[in-house]
Motif scaffolding. Structure first.
Motif, PDB file in Angstrom:
ATOM      1  N   ASP A 201      -2.891   8.263  -1.766  1.00  0.00           N
ATOM      2  CA  ASP A 201      -2.866   7.913  -0.339  1.00  0.00           C
ATOM      3  C   ASP A 201      -1.485   7.432   0.110  1.00  0.00           C
ATOM      4  O   ASP A 201      -1.031   7.763   1.203  1.00  0.00           O
ATOM      5  CB  ASP A 201      -3.903   6.834  -0.025  1.00  0.00           C
ATOM      6  N   TYR A 202      -0.823   6.640  -0.726  1.00  0.00           N
ATOM      7  CA  TYR A 202       0.502   6.108  -0.390  1.00  0.00           C
ATOM      8  C   TYR A 202       1.632   6.950  -0.980  1.00  0.00           C
ATOM      9  O   TYR A 202       2.796   6.655  -0.756  1.00  0.00           O
ATOM     10  CB  TYR A 202       0.632   4.662  -0.868  1.00  0.00           C
ATOM     11  N   ASN A 203       1.296   7.973  -1.741  1.00  0.00           N
ATOM     12  CA  ASN A 203       2.258   8.858  -2.392  1.00  0.00           C
ATOM     13  C   ASN A 203       3.296   8.066  -3.194  1.00  0.00           C
ATOM     14  O   ASN A 203       4.494   8.198  -3.026  1.00  0.00           O
ATOM     15  CB  ASN A 203       2.962   9.777  -1.391  1.00  0.00           C
ATOM     16  N   ARG A 204       2.784   7.227  -4.095  1.00  0.00           N
ATOM     17  CA  ARG A 204       3.661   6.464  -4.963  1.00  0.00           C
ATOM     18  C   ARG A 204       3.013   6.339  -6.338  1.00  0.00           C
ATOM     19  O   ARG A 204       1.794   6.392  -6.470  1.00  0.00           O
ATOM     20  CB  ARG A 204       3.969   5.094  -4.414  1.00  0.00           C
ATOM     21  N   THR A 205       3.852   6.184  -7.331  1.00  0.00           N
ATOM     22  CA  THR A 205       3.380   5.953  -8.688  1.00  0.00           C
ATOM     23  C   THR A 205       4.054   4.696  -9.212  1.00  0.00           C
ATOM     24  O   THR A 205       5.258   4.506  -9.033  1.00  0.00           O
ATOM     25  CB  THR A 205       3.703   7.150  -9.599  1.00  0.00           C
ATOM     26  N   VAL A 206       3.257   3.849  -9.831  1.00  0.00           N
ATOM     27  CA  VAL A 206       3.758   2.597 -10.395  1.00  0.00           C
ATOM     28  C   VAL A 206       3.771   2.739 -11.916  1.00  0.00           C
ATOM     29  O   VAL A 206       2.766   3.092 -12.525  1.00  0.00           O
ATOM     30  CB  VAL A 206       2.874   1.402  -9.986  1.00  0.00           C
TER      31      VAL A 206
END
Length: 101
Positions: free
Chosen positions: A49-54
């Motif tokens: 949804d936020y187009n991020r990877t942690v």
């Protein structure tokens, strides 16, 4: 008496979650550094949804810095900001957050 290693951790947020091949390249860059430095990739979490990877990393100071720099370089080589869609108004490849341990 042996010297004790100080352990550091870091959360590296990369603005990419929808391109699996890029995520794999980022993970591989962390593993490549880990093969000769004292650092490790502990966990990867992608939020579509936020187009991020942690990425959760741990290691000694030098190993952690090397790992973060290599991951950021990999992100810069593989993410096209011209066509990149993000949730927030700012465009950034990586956001670093130190953890209080």
């Amino acid at each position: 008496m042996s010297a004790r290693m100080k352990l550091f951790t870091s959360l590296v947020n990369i603005s990419e979650a929808r391109t699996g091949s890029t995520i794999k390249l980022l993970e591989q860059s962390a593993h490549d550094v880990s093969s000769f430095k004292k650092a490790a990739l502990l966990q990867t979490f992608s939020d579509l949804d936020y187009n991020r990877t942690v990425f959760t990393l741990a290691g000694d100071r030098d190993g952690l810095i090397s790992c973060i720099v290599e991951m950021c370089n990999t992100a810069l080589r593989n993410i096209d900001l011209g066509s990149h869609k993000v949730f927030f108004d700012c465009y950034q490849i990586a956001h670093l957050r130190k953890t209080p341990y």
